[in-house]
Design an enzyme around this catalytic site. Structure first.
Site, PDB file in Angstrom:
ATOM      1  N   ASN A 102       0.831  -1.205   0.000  1.00  0.00           N
ATOM      2  CA  ASN A 102       0.000   0.000   0.000  1.00  0.00           C
ATOM      3  C   ASN A 102       0.866   1.256   0.000  1.00  0.00           C
ATOM      4  OD1 ASN A 102      -2.049  -1.824   0.212  1.00  0.00           O
ATOM      5  ND2 ASN A 102      -2.369  -1.530   2.405  1.00  0.00           N
ATOM      6  N   VAL A 103       0.323   2.291  -0.585  1.00  0.00           N
ATOM      7  CA  VAL A 103       1.064   3.562  -0.678  1.00  0.00           C
ATOM      8  C   VAL A 103       0.365   4.636   0.176  1.00  0.00           C
ATOM      9  CG1 VAL A 103       1.950   3.000  -2.972  1.00  0.00           C
ATOM     10  CG2 VAL A 103      -0.235   4.228  -2.789  1.00  0.00           C
ATOM     11  N   ASP A 104      -0.572   4.198   1.045  1.00  0.00           N
ATOM     12  CA  ASP A 104      -1.420   5.163   1.756  1.00  0.00           C
ATOM     13  C   ASP A 104      -0.829   5.661   3.074  1.00  0.00           C
ATOM     14  OD1 ASP A 104      -3.624   2.355   2.470  1.00  0.00           O
ATOM     15  OD2 ASP A 104      -1.915   3.076   3.639  1.00  0.00           O
ATOM     16  N   HIS A 119       5.987  -0.348  -2.604  1.00  0.00           N
ATOM     17  CA  HIS A 119       5.539   0.415  -3.780  1.00  0.00           C
ATOM     18  C   HIS A 119       5.537   1.918  -3.545  1.00  0.00           C
ATOM     19  CE1 HIS A 119       3.175  -3.450  -5.037  1.00  0.00           C
ATOM     20  NE2 HIS A 119       4.464  -3.544  -5.282  1.00  0.00           N
ATOM     21  N   CYS A 127      10.863  14.293  -8.706  1.00  0.00           N
ATOM     22  CA  CYS A 127      11.112  14.915 -10.013  1.00  0.00           C
ATOM     23  C   CYS A 127      11.624  13.864 -10.999  1.00  0.00           C
ATOM     24  CB  CYS A 127      12.175  16.022  -9.849  1.00  0.00           C
ATOM     25  SG  CYS A 127      12.654  16.734 -11.429  1.00  0.00           S
ATOM     26  N   CYS A 148       9.354  20.884 -10.690  1.00  0.00           N
ATOM     27  CA  CYS A 148      10.402  20.857  -9.667  1.00  0.00           C
ATOM     28  C   CYS A 148      11.207  22.153  -9.787  1.00  0.00           C
ATOM     29  CB  CYS A 148      11.285  19.638  -9.960  1.00  0.00           C
ATOM     30  SG  CYS A 148      12.803  19.580  -9.006  1.00  0.00           S
ATOM     31  N   THR A 188      -4.556  -9.077   0.505  1.00  0.00           N
ATOM     32  CA  THR A 188      -3.961  -8.909  -0.829  1.00  0.00           C
ATOM     33  C   THR A 188      -4.441 -10.024  -1.754  1.00  0.00           C
ATOM     34  OG1 THR A 188      -1.915  -8.742  -2.115  1.00  0.00           O
ATOM     35  CG2 THR A 188      -1.838 -10.170  -0.170  1.00  0.00           C
ATOM     36  N   SER A 189      -4.677  -9.651  -3.009  1.00  0.00           N
ATOM     37  CA  SER A 189      -5.114 -10.644  -4.009  1.00  0.00           C
ATOM     38  C   SER A 189      -3.925 -11.470  -4.481  1.00  0.00           C
ATOM     39  CB  SER A 189      -5.755  -9.920  -5.201  1.00  0.00           C
ATOM     40  OG  SER A 189      -4.794  -9.013  -5.768  1.00  0.00           O
ATOM     41  N   ALA A 231      -9.949  -8.144   7.866  1.00  0.00           N
ATOM     42  CA  ALA A 231      -8.633  -8.046   8.520  1.00  0.00           C
ATOM     43  C   ALA A 231      -8.750  -7.451   9.919  1.00  0.00           C
ATOM     44  CB  ALA A 231      -7.706  -7.189   7.646  1.00  0.00           C
TER      45      ALA A 231
HETATM   46  C1  BV8 Z   1       8.551  -5.181 -11.653  1.00  0.00           C
HETATM   47  C2  BV8 Z   1       1.659   1.421  -6.748  1.00  0.00           C
HETATM   48  C3  BV8 Z   1      10.637  -5.646 -12.651  1.00  0.00           C
HETATM   49  C4  BV8 Z   1       0.990   2.462  -7.529  1.00  0.00           C
HETATM   50  C5  BV8 Z   1       1.303  -0.797  -7.670  1.00  0.00           C
HETATM   51  C6  BV8 Z   1       4.844  -6.788 -17.988  1.00  0.00           C
HETATM   52  C7  BV8 Z   1       5.697  -5.703 -17.968  1.00  0.00           C
HETATM   53  C8  BV8 Z   1       6.306  -5.263 -16.809  1.00  0.00           C
HETATM   54  C9  BV8 Z   1       6.064  -5.919 -15.636  1.00  0.00           C
HETATM   55  C10 BV8 Z   1       5.204  -6.985 -15.658  1.00  0.00           C
HETATM   56  C11 BV8 Z   1       4.603  -7.447 -16.801  1.00  0.00           C
HETATM   57  N1  BV8 Z   1       3.825  -8.520 -16.478  1.00  0.00           N
HETATM   58  C12 BV8 Z   1       3.918  -8.766 -15.147  1.00  0.00           C
HETATM   59  C13 BV8 Z   1       4.751  -7.843 -14.660  1.00  0.00           C
HETATM   60  C14 BV8 Z   1       5.124  -7.679 -13.313  1.00  0.00           C
HETATM   61  C15 BV8 Z   1       4.174  -6.622 -12.724  1.00  0.00           C
HETATM   62  C16 BV8 Z   1       2.937  -7.352 -12.238  1.00  0.00           C
HETATM   63  O1  BV8 Z   1       3.010  -7.994 -11.230  1.00  0.00           O
HETATM   64  N2  BV8 Z   1       1.809  -7.269 -12.976  1.00  0.00           N
HETATM   65  C17 BV8 Z   1       0.615  -7.958 -12.525  1.00  0.00           C
HETATM   66  C18 BV8 Z   1      -0.624  -7.161 -12.915  1.00  0.00           C
HETATM   67  C19 BV8 Z   1       0.636  -9.365 -13.147  1.00  0.00           C
HETATM   68  N3  BV8 Z   1       4.906  -6.032 -11.643  1.00  0.00           N
HETATM   69  C20 BV8 Z   1       5.615  -4.914 -11.852  1.00  0.00           C
HETATM   70  O2  BV8 Z   1       5.638  -4.273 -12.881  1.00  0.00           O
HETATM   71  C21 BV8 Z   1       6.454  -4.487 -10.667  1.00  0.00           C
HETATM   72  N4  BV8 Z   1       7.791  -4.216 -11.103  1.00  0.00           N
HETATM   73  O3  BV8 Z   1       8.164  -6.298 -11.852  1.00  0.00           O
HETATM   74  O4  BV8 Z   1       9.817  -4.725 -11.971  1.00  0.00           O
HETATM   75  C22 BV8 Z   1      10.367  -5.417 -14.106  1.00  0.00           C
HETATM   76  C23 BV8 Z   1      10.725  -4.202 -14.643  1.00  0.00           C
HETATM   77  C24 BV8 Z   1      10.537  -4.024 -16.014  1.00  0.00           C
HETATM   78  C25 BV8 Z   1       9.999  -5.038 -16.817  1.00  0.00           C
HETATM   79  C26 BV8 Z   1       9.619  -6.263 -16.225  1.00  0.00           C
HETATM   80  C27 BV8 Z   1       9.794  -6.447 -14.868  1.00  0.00           C
HETATM   81  C28 BV8 Z   1       5.864  -3.233 -10.054  1.00  0.00           C
HETATM   82  C29 BV8 Z   1       4.532  -3.567  -9.425  1.00  0.00           C
HETATM   83  C30 BV8 Z   1       4.034  -2.368  -8.595  1.00  0.00           C
HETATM   84  C31 BV8 Z   1       2.854  -1.736  -9.287  1.00  0.00           C
HETATM   85  N5  BV8 Z   1       2.334  -0.684  -8.422  1.00  0.00           N
HETATM   86  N6  BV8 Z   1       0.894   0.190  -6.884  1.00  0.00           N
HETATM   87  C32 BV8 Z   1      -0.312   2.873  -6.902  1.00  0.00           C
HETATM   88  O5  BV8 Z   1      -0.761   2.247  -5.911  1.00  0.00           O
HETATM   89  O6  BV8 Z   1      -0.876   3.831  -7.404  1.00  0.00           O
HETATM   90  S1  BV8 Z   1       0.481  -2.263  -7.630  1.00  0.00           S
HETATM   91  C33 BV8 Z   1      -1.000  -2.180  -6.819  1.00  0.00           C
HETATM   92  O7  BV8 Z   1      -1.420  -3.534  -6.700  1.00  0.00           O
HETATM   93  C34 BV8 Z   1      -0.974  -1.657  -5.407  1.00  0.00           C
HETATM   94  O8  BV8 Z   1       0.302  -1.432  -4.883  1.00  0.00           O
HETATM   95  C35 BV8 Z   1      -1.627  -2.797  -4.643  1.00  0.00           C
HETATM   96  O9  BV8 Z   1      -1.266  -2.834  -3.341  1.00  0.00           O
HETATM   97  C36 BV8 Z   1      -1.076  -3.922  -5.411  1.00  0.00           C
HETATM   98  C37 BV8 Z   1      -1.606  -5.278  -5.149  1.00  0.00           C
HETATM   99  O10 BV8 Z   1      -2.997  -5.210  -5.079  1.00  0.00           O
HETATM  100  P1  BV8 Z   1      -3.653  -5.613  -3.665  1.00  0.00           P
HETATM  101  O11 BV8 Z   1      -3.043  -4.761  -2.615  1.00  0.00           O
HETATM  102  O12 BV8 Z   1      -3.551  -7.077  -3.496  1.00  0.00           O
HETATM  103  O13 BV8 Z   1      -5.118  -5.106  -3.863  1.00  0.00           O
HETATM  104  P2  BV8 Z   1      -6.320  -5.866  -4.606  1.00  0.00           P
HETATM  105  O14 BV8 Z   1      -7.425  -4.893  -4.773  1.00  0.00           O
HETATM  106  O15 BV8 Z   1      -5.773  -6.595  -5.793  1.00  0.00           O
HETATM  107  O16 BV8 Z   1      -6.777  -6.997  -3.549  1.00  0.00           O
HETATM  108  C38 BV8 Z   1      -7.365  -6.602  -2.327  1.00  0.00           C
HETATM  109  C39 BV8 Z   1      -7.567  -7.878  -1.521  1.00  0.00           C
HETATM  110  O17 BV8 Z   1      -8.057  -7.521  -0.236  1.00  0.00           O
HETATM  111  C40 BV8 Z   1      -8.575  -8.810  -2.135  1.00  0.00           C
HETATM  112  O18 BV8 Z   1      -8.077 -10.140  -2.092  1.00  0.00           O
HETATM  113  C41 BV8 Z   1      -9.802  -8.678  -1.225  1.00  0.00           C
HETATM  114  O19 BV8 Z   1     -10.519  -9.896  -1.123  1.00  0.00           O
HETATM  115  C42 BV8 Z   1      -9.162  -8.343   0.075  1.00  0.00           C
HETATM  116  N7  BV8 Z   1      -9.989  -7.555   1.003  1.00  0.00           N
HETATM  117  C43 BV8 Z   1     -10.828  -6.528   0.709  1.00  0.00           C
HETATM  118  N8  BV8 Z   1     -11.352  -6.044   1.859  1.00  0.00           N
HETATM  119  C44 BV8 Z   1     -10.812  -6.759   2.882  1.00  0.00           C
HETATM  120  C45 BV8 Z   1      -9.945  -7.725   2.343  1.00  0.00           C
HETATM  121  N9  BV8 Z   1      -9.273  -8.604   3.103  1.00  0.00           N
HETATM  122  C46 BV8 Z   1      -9.437  -8.541   4.440  1.00  0.00           C
HETATM  123  N10 BV8 Z   1     -10.260  -7.634   5.027  1.00  0.00           N
HETATM  124  C47 BV8 Z   1     -10.953  -6.736   4.291  1.00  0.00           C
HETATM  125  N11 BV8 Z   1     -11.781  -5.861   4.888  1.00  0.00           N
END
Ligand code: BV8
Length: 252
Positions: A102-104, A119, A127, A148, A188-189, A231
């Site tokens: 999380n970024v919050d 993240h 910048c 900047c 987290t998903s 949670a």
């Molecule tokens: C990287 C910041 C090396 C910004 C985020 C193609 C090209 C490039 C990369 C990739 C590619 N294919 C795959 C990748 C890797 C990619 C990736 O993983 N893609 C996914 C979509 C497959 N990763 C990256 O790019 C990472 N860097 O790999 O660098 C690289 C470099 C170059 C080239 C290749 C590789 C960077 C990833 C970071 C992205 N930034 N956020 C912003 O927030 O604005 S990601 C974003 O998703 C958030 O950070 C968030 O936290 C994160 C994960 O999501 P979750 O937190 O899990 O949230 P979600 O909604 O999905 O799930 C919520 C869960 O909570 C659910 O399960 C729900 O049931 C549950 N829930 C809800 N309420 C409750 C609860 N549980 C309990 N109690 C409750 N009340």
């Protein structure tokens, strides 16, 4: 009362090194929408359309407005019992590492100290030319990407898709996962890499892996124990089992 296994009842007071990975679900009870849930902020847009440098270059106004929108919502949000319970657990265990996607910034505001923000943090901008980080009140600026002092564009200081995670932070997260006895994956998903690999690394290195979520995820079939529910409720149950008190006092 939260039901959990005899294994966890034994491990909870015995563990010396504990690590946690949180996702957007831990902040859902603070009123912050998750990314992929029913109310997910990515329901309208695909992640690549918003959280990537290409998106920012293609449409800086759309991306900047999305972050301004989230910053405004965050100003009204406050940590919830789940955040405060994790801060209480940090005070209890000799070694406790909180890894968050999380970024919050809500973990810090709940009093957690040893937080690894994989993240980044939406509070800051940086910048794209000189890299300087700032948390000056550009938040209220509607200008597209305030400039900047060096004249470069400012962007949110978060890790976008296709960008590398901060190396020191990621290495510390892997070390915590590799050396802990108990690992919790909370709200987290488990889709986004490399964060989603941390729970499995912990298990491969011998930790007891517990998932806390409302529903099943990508790693549910690989955990030792699933605690299904919100949670906040579950974490309060764990803290109560340990006889700890939760200080719901927000840190500045
Ligand atoms: C990287 C910041 C090396 C910004 C985020 C193609 C090209 C490039 C990369 C990739 C590619 N294919 C795959 C990748 C890797 C990619 C990736 O993983 N893609 C996914 C979509 C497959 N990763 C990256 O790019 C990472 N860097 O790999 O660098 C690289 C470099 C170059 C080239 C290749 C590789 C960077 C990833 C970071 C992205 N930034 N956020 C912003 O927030 O604005 S990601 C974003 O998703 C958030 O950070 C968030 O936290 C994160 C994960 O999501 P979750 O937190 O899990 O949230 P979600 O909604 O999905 O799930 C919520 C869960 O909570 C659910 O399960 C729900 O049931 C549950 N829930 C809800 N309420 C409750 C609860 N549980 C309990 N109690 C409750 N009340």
């Amino acid at each position: 009362m939260i039901e959990f296994s005899d294994n966890l009842k034994r491990l909870l007071p015995e563990a010396r090194k504990v690590a946690v990975l949180t996702g957007a679900g831990i902040s859902a009870e603070s009123g912050l929408a998750t990314f992929r849930g029913a109310d997910g902020i990515w329901k309208k847009f695909r992640p690549e359309e918003l959280a990537s440098f290409e998106a920012f270059q293609r449409n800086p106004q759309l991306v900047w407005d999305w972050y301004q929108h989230r910053r405004q919502i965050l100003k009204q949000a406050r940590p919830n019992p789940g955040h405060f319970a994790l801060a209480a657990l940090e005070r209890f265990y000799p070694e406790f590492t909180l890894i968050t996607q999380n970024v919050d910034g809500l973990h810090h505001r709940a009093g957690s100290r040893n937080v690894l923000e994989l993240h980044g943090n939406i509070r800051y901008n940086k910048c794209i030319v000189c890299g300087r980080r700032t948390d000056r009140e550009e938040f209220n600026s509607n200008a597209v990407t305030p400039a900047c002092d060096c004249g470069g564009k400012l962007r949110p200081d978060v890790v976008w898709f296709g960008e590398f995670l901060p190396e020191k932070v990621l290495n510390a997260a892997y070390l915590a996962a590799q050396t802990c006895q108990l690992f919790f994956a909370i709200g987290t998903s488990a889709i986004v890499q490399p964060a989603a690999s941390l729970p499995l690394v912990a298990r491969q290195c011998g930790a007891y892996l517990v998932e806390i979520n409302l529903e099943g995820t990508e790693i549910s079939g690989m955990v030792d124990e699933t605690l299904t529910g919100s949670a906040g409720t579950i974490l309060l149950g764990l803290v109560e089992y340990l006889g700890l008190t939760v200080e719901s006092v927000e840190s500045k």
